[in-house]
Design a protein around this motif. Structure first.
Motif, PDB file in Angstrom:
ATOM      1  N   UNK A   5       0.817  -1.202   0.000  1.00 19.89           N
ATOM      2  CA  UNK A   5       0.000   0.000   0.000  1.00 19.89           C
ATOM      3  C   UNK A   5       0.858   1.262   0.000  1.00 19.89           C
ATOM      4  N   UNK A   6       2.043   1.209   0.610  1.00 23.14           N
ATOM      5  CA  UNK A   6       2.917   2.381   0.636  1.00 23.14           C
ATOM      6  C   UNK A   6       3.335   2.781  -0.781  1.00 23.14           C
ATOM      7  N   UNK A   7       3.721   1.801  -1.592  1.00 20.82           N
ATOM      8  CA  UNK A   7       4.076   2.090  -2.981  1.00 20.82           C
ATOM      9  C   UNK A   7       2.854   2.560  -3.765  1.00 20.82           C
ATOM     10  N   UNK A   8       1.696   1.959  -3.466  1.00 19.45           N
ATOM     11  CA  UNK A   8       0.467   2.351  -4.169  1.00 19.45           C
ATOM     12  C   UNK A   8       0.096   3.793  -3.855  1.00 19.45           C
ATOM     13  N   UNK A   9       0.369   4.241  -2.639  1.00 10.65           N
ATOM     14  CA  UNK A   9       0.067   5.629  -2.268  1.00 10.65           C
ATOM     15  C   UNK A   9       0.915   6.610  -3.072  1.00 10.65           C
ATOM     16  N   UNK A  10       2.153   6.234  -3.370  1.00  7.91           N
ATOM     17  CA  UNK A  10       3.006   7.088  -4.199  1.00  7.91           C
ATOM     18  C   UNK A  10       2.425   7.203  -5.613  1.00  7.91           C
ATOM     19  N   UNK A  11       1.853   6.117  -6.118  1.00 10.35           N
ATOM     20  CA  UNK A  11       1.199   6.143  -7.432  1.00 10.35           C
ATOM     21  C   UNK A  11      -0.033   7.052  -7.377  1.00 10.35           C
ATOM     22  N   UNK A  12      -0.818   6.924  -6.311  1.00 10.25           N
ATOM     23  CA  UNK A  12      -1.994   7.791  -6.152  1.00 10.25           C
ATOM     24  C   UNK A  12      -1.594   9.259  -6.150  1.00 10.25           C
ATOM     25  N   UNK A  13      -0.517   9.606  -5.452  1.00  8.10           N
ATOM     26  CA  UNK A  13      -0.059  10.990  -5.403  1.00  8.10           C
ATOM     27  C   UNK A  13       0.287  11.498  -6.799  1.00  8.10           C
ATOM     28  N   UNK A  71      -1.246  13.028   2.803  1.00  6.39           N
ATOM     29  CA  UNK A  71      -0.182  12.227   2.211  1.00  6.39           C
ATOM     30  C   UNK A  71       0.951  13.067   1.637  1.00  6.39           C
ATOM     31  N   UNK A  72       0.595  14.166   0.973  1.00  4.65           N
ATOM     32  CA  UNK A  72       1.588  14.942   0.229  1.00  4.65           C
ATOM     33  C   UNK A  72       2.734  15.453   1.098  1.00  4.65           C
ATOM     34  N   UNK A  73       2.487  16.065   2.267  1.00  2.00           N
ATOM     35  CA  UNK A  73       3.621  16.576   3.048  1.00  2.00           C
ATOM     36  C   UNK A  73       4.595  15.483   3.455  1.00  2.00           C
ATOM     37  N   UNK A  74       4.064  14.321   3.854  1.00  2.00           N
ATOM     38  CA  UNK A  74       4.949  13.240   4.278  1.00  2.00           C
ATOM     39  C   UNK A  74       5.823  12.732   3.150  1.00  2.00           C
ATOM     40  N   UNK A  75       5.222  12.480   1.991  1.00  2.00           N
ATOM     41  CA  UNK A  75       5.999  11.984   0.855  1.00  2.00           C
ATOM     42  C   UNK A  75       6.954  13.048   0.327  1.00  2.00           C
ATOM     43  N   UNK A  76       6.554  14.328   0.396  1.00  2.00           N
ATOM     44  CA  UNK A  76       7.451  15.402  -0.024  1.00  2.00           C
ATOM     45  C   UNK A  76       8.692  15.438   0.863  1.00  2.00           C
ATOM     46  N   UNK A  77       8.501  15.237   2.158  1.00  2.00           N
ATOM     47  CA  UNK A  77       9.645  15.228   3.074  1.00  2.00           C
ATOM     48  C   UNK A  77      10.572  14.053   2.788  1.00  2.00           C
ATOM     49  N   UNK A  78       9.981  12.902   2.522  1.00  2.00           N
ATOM     50  CA  UNK A  78      10.787  11.725   2.195  1.00  2.00           C
ATOM     51  C   UNK A  78      11.573  11.952   0.904  1.00  2.00           C
ATOM     52  N   UNK A  79      10.883  12.488  -0.114  1.00  2.00           N
ATOM     53  CA  UNK A  79      11.548  12.743  -1.394  1.00  2.00           C
ATOM     54  C   UNK A  79      12.679  13.748  -1.239  1.00  2.00           C
ATOM     55  N   UNK A 291      11.301  19.890  -8.904  1.00  2.00           N
ATOM     56  CA  UNK A 291      10.856  19.802  -7.518  1.00  2.00           C
ATOM     57  C   UNK A 291      10.609  21.186  -6.923  1.00  2.00           C
ATOM     58  N   UNK A 292      11.438  22.141  -7.282  1.00  2.00           N
ATOM     59  CA  UNK A 292      11.290  23.497  -6.724  1.00  2.00           C
ATOM     60  C   UNK A 292      10.155  24.275  -7.397  1.00  2.00           C
ATOM     61  N   UNK A 293       9.883  23.982  -8.648  1.00  2.00           N
ATOM     62  CA  UNK A 293       8.849  24.710  -9.375  1.00  2.00           C
ATOM     63  C   UNK A 293       7.467  24.120  -9.210  1.00  2.00           C
ATOM     64  N   UNK A 294       7.370  22.841  -8.886  1.00  2.00           N
ATOM     65  CA  UNK A 294       6.070  22.151  -8.896  1.00  2.00           C
ATOM     66  C   UNK A 294       5.027  22.895  -8.076  1.00  2.00           C
ATOM     67  N   UNK A 295       3.877  23.146  -8.708  1.00  2.00           N
ATOM     68  CA  UNK A 295       2.766  23.839  -8.041  1.00  2.00           C
ATOM     69  C   UNK A 295       2.042  22.856  -7.135  1.00  2.00           C
ATOM     70  N   UNK A 296       1.910  23.224  -5.864  1.00  2.00           N
ATOM     71  CA  UNK A 296       1.271  22.351  -4.883  1.00  2.00           C
ATOM     72  C   UNK A 296       0.054  23.017  -4.253  1.00  2.00           C
ATOM     73  N   UNK A 297      -0.516  23.986  -4.930  1.00  2.00           N
ATOM     74  CA  UNK A 297      -1.670  24.680  -4.373  1.00  2.00           C
ATOM     75  C   UNK A 297      -2.930  23.855  -4.384  1.00  2.00           C
TER      76      UNK A 297
END
Length: 297
Positions: A5-13, A71-79, A291-297
């Motif tokens: 499920x952890x890998x699947x969540x990255x796909x969902x993101x 999900x997004x903040x956690x995976x962003x920190x990991x990345x 990574x720096x430009x990606x819009x996360x609004x």
């Protein structure tokens, strides 16, 4: 939670951010069918529908949006941590060649690339400001930034700004003298600044939409330009109506130098996207920029 499920969540993101299975698959290095299968498996595992699917668009459901927000903040920190570890042993360097409109360079790209070259002295950036949609491979650019609607279907596109709106604008004196258009058909009686993005192409037709009705107008006027700044300058001087993105004329509208017309015929649409060839290896420098430009609004 199951390990898979952890890998699947990255796909969902990826699907949620790209709003498209094909682009998400390209971003992840997977096939589109694999991404679709993964999403069906994740929804079955959680027991909740996460995505609304149509022939052209993918959007998150209300439960999907709530999951994405967590999900997004956690995976962003990991990345970010993984990228930090990676660059410690392989500092990004080399030349990044980027093509973009002047407006995109000024409002989106410049604040980011100035920080990038300070943080990574081995990176050099070449900027080319052009109105036309450049063939990246032919002109040897690493990436470009354009409005989503102008992108070819075979590129990978990453949102780098909020949804955009077009704005038809003119000087107050011009509107006082010529009148205010209330419907796109009224533009036939007005001077309009034309834009030709490609020197061998046709003049851009203005597109309007309201209550499900779409209207495309070919306009005529004293100037045809390939730079929106020139169209805006001509409008300021009272030569007619310019049709540009809302962000480009925000200051003029606030100061009263320009007035907006046909605003109810200009709905939001996909904004600025960074795009690059789908079959190309992404360098560490380009990955940092994305990574720096990606819009996360």
């Amino acid at each position: 939670m199951k390990k898979e499920d952890l890998a699947d969540l990255a796909v969902f993101l990826a699907v949620a951010e790209e709003r498209n299975f094909t682009r998400a698959a390209a971003r992840l290095g997977l096939s589109q069918s694999a991404v679709s299968h993964t999403m069906r498996r994740l929804e079955a595992s959680i027991g909740v529908k996460l995505l609304n699917r149509s022939s052209r668009h993918v959007s998150t459901t209300e439960p999907g949006e709530k999951l994405l927000a967590k999900l997004r903040p956690g995976l962003d920190q990991i990345a970010a941590q993984i990228e930090e570890l990676r660059v410690q042993g392989n500092t990004p360097s080399g030349l990044l060649r980027i093509t973009a409109s002047k407006a995109a360079i000024r409002h989106i790209l410049w604040p980011v690339v100035t920080g990038l070259v300070r943080d990574y002295p081995g990176i050099r950036v070449e900027l080319s400001s052009e109105g036309r949609l450049t063939d990246l491979a032919e002109d040897r650019f690493d990436c470009g930034i354009r409005l989503e609607e102008f992108l070819a279907p075979d590129v990978i596109a990453v949102p780098v700004g909020p949804p955009a709106r077009m704005a038809a604008v003119a000087a107050p004196d011009y509107l006082a003298h010529r009148g205010i258009p209330r419907h796109p058909a009224d533009l036939a009686d007005h001077a309009c600044m034309g834009t030709r993005f490609d020197p061998h192409g046709t003049v851009y037709a203005w597109e309007f939409e309201k209550d499900g009705e779409e209207i495309i107008r070919r306009v005529d006027g004293p100037f045809i330009v390939n730079d929106s700044d020139l169209a805006i300058a001509a409008a300021r001087e009272g030569h007619g109506i310019a049709f540009v993105t809302e962000a480009e004329v925000a200051a003029d509208l606030a100061a009263g130098r320009l007035h907006r017309v046909l605003e109810d015929w200009c709905p939001p649409f996909g904004g600025m996207h960074l795009y690059y060839p789908g079959r190309r290896q992404v360098s560490s420098a380009l990955r940092l920029l994305i990574d720096r430009l990606r819009w996360r609004g």
